[in-house]
Design a protein around this motif. Structure first.
Motif, mmCIF file in Angstrom:
data_model
loop_
_atom_site.group_PDB
_atom_site.id
_atom_site.type_symbol
_atom_site.label_atom_id
_atom_site.label_comp_id
_atom_site.label_asym_id
_atom_site.label_seq_id
_atom_site.Cartn_x
_atom_site.Cartn_y
_atom_site.Cartn_z
ATOM 1 N N THR A 20 -5.291 16.333 -40.990
ATOM 2 C CA THR A 20 -5.782 14.958 -41.099
ATOM 3 C C THR A 20 -6.011 14.684 -42.579
ATOM 4 N N VAL A 21 -5.873 13.432 -42.950
ATOM 5 C CA VAL A 21 -6.082 13.053 -44.342
ATOM 6 C C VAL A 21 -7.206 12.038 -44.378
ATOM 7 N N GLU A 22 -8.245 12.356 -45.125
ATOM 8 C CA GLU A 22 -9.428 11.492 -45.119
ATOM 9 C C GLU A 22 -9.698 10.922 -46.509
ATOM 10 N N PRO A 23 -10.279 9.733 -46.548
ATOM 11 C CA PRO A 23 -10.620 9.143 -47.853
ATOM 12 C C PRO A 23 -11.800 9.884 -48.474
ATOM 13 N N LEU A 24 -11.995 9.668 -49.771
ATOM 14 C CA LEU A 24 -13.105 10.323 -50.464
ATOM 15 C C LEU A 24 -14.401 9.532 -50.364
ATOM 16 N N GLY A 25 -14.290 8.194 -50.272
ATOM 17 C CA GLY A 25 -15.481 7.341 -50.223
ATOM 18 C C GLY A 25 -15.313 6.144 -51.139
ATOM 19 N N VAL A 26 -16.095 6.131 -52.234
ATOM 20 C CA VAL A 26 -16.008 5.014 -53.188
ATOM 21 C C VAL A 26 -15.186 5.463 -54.405
ATOM 22 N N ALA A 27 -14.146 4.680 -54.716
ATOM 23 C CA ALA A 27 -13.342 4.981 -55.904
ATOM 24 C C ALA A 27 -13.711 4.004 -57.017
ATOM 25 N N GLY A 28 -14.039 4.535 -58.187
ATOM 26 C CA GLY A 28 -14.339 3.713 -59.363
ATOM 27 C C GLY A 28 -13.113 3.684 -60.261
ATOM 28 N N LEU A 29 -12.627 2.480 -60.568
ATOM 29 C CA LEU A 29 -11.386 2.343 -61.334
ATOM 30 C C LEU A 29 -11.660 1.639 -62.660
ATOM 31 N N ILE A 30 -11.147 2.212 -63.744
ATOM 32 C CA ILE A 30 -11.344 1.635 -65.083
ATOM 33 C C ILE A 30 -9.964 1.498 -65.724
ATOM 34 N N THR A 31 -9.609 0.273 -66.128
ATOM 35 C CA THR A 31 -8.209 0.044 -66.521
ATOM 36 C C THR A 31 -8.088 -0.633 -67.893
ATOM 37 N N PRO A 32 -6.924 -0.445 -68.552
ATOM 38 C CA PRO A 32 -6.704 -0.994 -69.894
ATOM 39 C C PRO A 32 -6.043 -2.380 -69.839
ATOM 40 N N TRP A 33 -5.917 -2.997 -71.018
ATOM 41 C CA TRP A 33 -5.382 -4.364 -71.065
ATOM 42 C C TRP A 33 -3.866 -4.408 -71.115
ATOM 43 N N ASN A 34 -3.219 -3.280 -71.416
ATOM 44 C CA ASN A 34 -1.804 -3.420 -71.793
ATOM 45 C C ASN A 34 -0.855 -3.591 -70.606
ATOM 46 N N TYR A 35 -1.247 -3.104 -69.420
ATOM 47 C CA TYR A 35 -0.533 -3.479 -68.180
ATOM 48 C C TYR A 35 -1.605 -3.961 -67.217
ATOM 49 N N PRO A 36 -2.092 -5.191 -67.424
ATOM 50 C CA PRO A 36 -3.334 -5.598 -66.752
ATOM 51 C C PRO A 36 -3.198 -5.852 -65.260
ATOM 52 N N ILE A 37 -1.936 -5.954 -64.748
ATOM 53 C CA ILE A 37 -1.808 -6.087 -63.278
ATOM 54 C C ILE A 37 -1.179 -4.842 -62.660
ATOM 55 N N ALA A 38 -0.200 -4.243 -63.333
ATOM 56 C CA ALA A 38 0.499 -3.109 -62.704
ATOM 57 C C ALA A 38 -0.426 -1.895 -62.566
ATOM 58 N N ILE A 39 -1.199 -1.607 -63.618
ATOM 59 C CA ILE A 39 -2.049 -0.403 -63.548
ATOM 60 C C ILE A 39 -3.168 -0.581 -62.511
ATOM 61 N N PRO A 40 -3.899 -1.707 -62.517
ATOM 62 C CA PRO A 40 -4.869 -1.881 -61.430
ATOM 63 C C PRO A 40 -4.210 -1.809 -60.051
ATOM 64 N N ALA A 41 -3.008 -2.363 -59.909
ATOM 65 C CA ALA A 41 -2.339 -2.312 -58.597
ATOM 66 C C ALA A 41 -2.045 -0.878 -58.200
ATOM 67 N N TRP A 42 -1.600 -0.051 -59.170
ATOM 68 C CA TRP A 42 -1.235 1.310 -58.759
ATOM 69 C C TRP A 42 -2.453 2.211 -58.573
ATOM 70 N N LYS A 43 -3.628 1.687 -58.832
ATOM 71 C CA LYS A 43 -4.845 2.405 -58.440
ATOM 72 C C LYS A 43 -5.456 1.787 -57.164
ATOM 73 N N ILE A 44 -5.566 0.444 -57.136
ATOM 74 C CA ILE A 44 -6.212 -0.217 -55.990
ATOM 75 C C ILE A 44 -5.430 0.066 -54.694
ATOM 76 N N ALA A 45 -4.104 -0.099 -54.747
ATOM 77 C CA ALA A 45 -3.327 -0.022 -53.500
ATOM 78 C C ALA A 45 -3.418 1.360 -52.835
ATOM 79 N N PRO A 46 -3.196 2.473 -53.552
ATOM 80 C CA PRO A 46 -3.340 3.759 -52.862
ATOM 81 C C PRO A 46 -4.779 4.062 -52.449
ATOM 82 N N ALA A 47 -5.746 3.624 -53.280
ATOM 83 C CA ALA A 47 -7.158 3.878 -52.917
ATOM 84 C C ALA A 47 -7.474 3.196 -51.588
ATOM 85 N N LEU A 48 -7.066 1.943 -51.439
ATOM 86 C CA LEU A 48 -7.359 1.215 -50.203
ATOM 87 C C LEU A 48 -6.500 1.731 -49.043
ATOM 88 N N ALA A 49 -5.252 2.029 -49.317
ATOM 89 C CA ALA A 49 -4.363 2.532 -48.252
ATOM 90 C C ALA A 49 -4.957 3.778 -47.618
#
Ligand code: NAD
Length: 478
Positions: free
Chosen positions: A138-167
């Motif tokens: 079984t694969v279980e989530p960790l709980g709360v993920a804290g994400l801190i991101t830079p300005w240079n890819y302001p949508i792609a980098i947050p997306a590649w953290k938010i989407a797997p964390a929520l999935a």
């Protein structure tokens, strides 16, 4: 009238308790304010973390296909708003229309990709001995993920953290970069509209030293994923590991392209110029060192100078060859490196001057006669500045390529298969490219660096991107 934006906490758009705000401005036209955002403090951040913590159990229990449906629906909503998102990204961050459009498309694709993965976690395996044993993970989530991101890819980098964390079933608190947070707000809006339950995603803007460090140190945060500079990443690591949080760091680069004497020099110049000057050199994977065999050195320098000189500048909305730097301080930092390099004895072959126009524009710069010991060859510039280093054979080229603290992306231009294979084996980098530029990533394969570019333990993107946000159990059911 600029947009007045708020934090997103517990499914509500909320002002900061500080009542203070900060502005974003257009780097091509710095007098133009794009939006205002809450200048949040530790208390605002704690409230967002509590919201994520409260929403955690229910989201973890939400079936994977339902989580996936919401991510996919959010991806489709973003898809309907690509022009709007692209324009916001151009105006806050300064990319050209093509560069920003490509980044927005990447974020949409990431939501669809991880949306489809959400129903697919865990698996069954046949037991090697006992027929009456069901063996599965079984694969279980960790709980709360804290994400801190830079300005240079302001949508792609947050997306590649938010989407797997929520999935994977985690809830999220994200602190986007202060220079260009708007597109993260748009993502939160799309997820909200797609039916994401309250508290599952929370967005807090404000200074890194306050909002970011609260996320890194808070006991209710189970994992921290950071992308940004190596200096800040190391601080985040020290804070976050104090109470044993899982930490992922993606940091700076000093990426080389080796040009072999067997290379087609015109092709090599195209590859290096694209890697060095695309997105105004503000990519963690930007090619900042060309390591060139002495037999083709002069020809290569001329060819790459031709490419640099052909680049036109302008507002990103007009889709020029190169947009401005994101901010005055980033422009100043690039100009300072141009001076440092000249003081160190490198030869400025082309560019390196600020443009005499509104906005934070700089000409791309090409330096020859660069030695691997120079600061220009060792430190991340994060601007369109290329150091061309001569070498006498392939052994020396590999040595010089590895002779830095970083190890993110590296490429070789060669017509010799043996050299290409040696390069793959001996180069110290997480992304290795043959006859391709150092920049540009595919979303379904792992991404990460070595040495000071990364924490090395967990990769982002692809299937590996989910590993960071999950823990597995192996069940023997007899
Ligand atoms: P940065 O390190 O200044 O900031 C990154 C984030 O950290 C921002 O949101 C910032 O507000 C926050 N922050 C600042 N101080 C903090 C603190 N004390 N505690 C917690 N958070 C804090 O980086 P930047 O200028 O936004 O981005 C450029 C850097 O990012 C470059 O070094 C580049 O190479 C790197 N980068 C790396 C990758 C990668 O995947 N390896 C990708 C993009 C950018």
């Amino acid at each position: 009238m600029p947009d007045q934006r708020l934090n997103y906490v517990s499914g509500e758009w909320t002002a900061s308790n500080t009542d203070e705000t900060f502005e974003t401005t257009d780097p091509a036209n710095p007098d133009e304010v794009i939006a205002t955002y809450p200048q949040s403090d530790a208390e605002d951040t704690e409230r967002a973390i509590e919201a994520a913590n409260e929403a955690s159990d229910e989201w973890a229990e939400t079936p994977g296909p339902e989580r996936g449906r919401i991510l996919t629906a959010a991806g489709s909503l973003l898809d309907q708003r690509t022009d709007e998102l692209t324009e916001l990204l151009v105006r806050e961050e300064g990319k050209t229309w093509s560069e920003a459009g490509g980044e927005v498309q990447r974020a949409i694709d990431i939501f669809h990709y991880f949306g489809s993965k959400a129903s697919d976690l865990g698996g069954t395996v046949k037991s090697s001995s006992a027929r009456d044993t069901n063996l599965y993970t079984t694969v279980e989530p960790l709980g709360v993920a804290g994400l801190i991101t830079p300005w240079n890819y302001p949508i792609a980098i947050p997306a590649w953290k938010i989407a797997p964390a929520l999935a994977a079933g985690n809830t999220v608190v994200i602190k986007p970069a202060t220079l260009a947070p708007g597109v993260v707000h748009e993502m939160a809006e799309a997820l909200d509209e797609a039916g994401l339950p309250d508290g599952v995603l929370n967005v807090v803007t404000g200074p890194g030293s306050e909002v970011g460090s609260t996320i890194a140190g808070h006991e209710a945060v189970d994992a921290v994923s950071f992308t940004g500079s190596t200096a800040v990443g190391n601080t985040v690591y020290d804070t976050a590991t104090e109470d044993g949080k899982r930490v992922q760091l993606e940091m700076g680069g000093k990426n080389p392209t080796i040009v072999s004497d067997s290379a087609d020099v015109e092709q090599a110049a195209d590859i290096v110029a694209n890697g060095a000057f695309g997105v105004t050199g503000q990519a963690c994977t930007a090619a900042s060192r060309a390591i060139v065999h002495e037999d083709v050195y002069d020809e290569f320098v001329d060819a790459v100078v031709d490419r640099a000189a052909a680049i036109d500048h302008g507002h990103g909305l007009d889709d020029p060859g190169m947009g401005p730097h994101v901010s005055e301080s980033e422009l100043e930092s690039t100009l300072e490196y141009v001076e440092i390099a000249q003081d160190e004895g490198a030869t400025l072959e082309y560019g390196g001057s600020e443009l005499d126009r509104e906005g934070y524009y700089v000409e791309p710069a090409v330096f020859s006669d660069v030695d691997t010991e120079m600061r220009l060859a060792q430190e991340e510039v994060f601007g369109p500045v290329l150091a061309v280093i001569p070498v006498s054979d392939f052994d020396e080229a590999i040595y010089v390529a590895n002779d830095v603290d970083y190890g993110l992306s590296a490429s070789v231009v060669t017509d010799d298969h043996t050299e290409a294979n040696r390069f793959v084996e001996e180069i110290e980098a997480g992304v290795v490219k043959i006859n391709e530029k150092t920049t540009g990533l595919e979303l379904h394969v792992p991404f990460g660096g070595m040495k000071d570019s990364s924490s090395e333990t967990y990769r982002e993107q692809g299937d590996a991107g989910l590993d960071f946000y999950t823990i597995s159990k192996t069940v023997y059911d007899n």
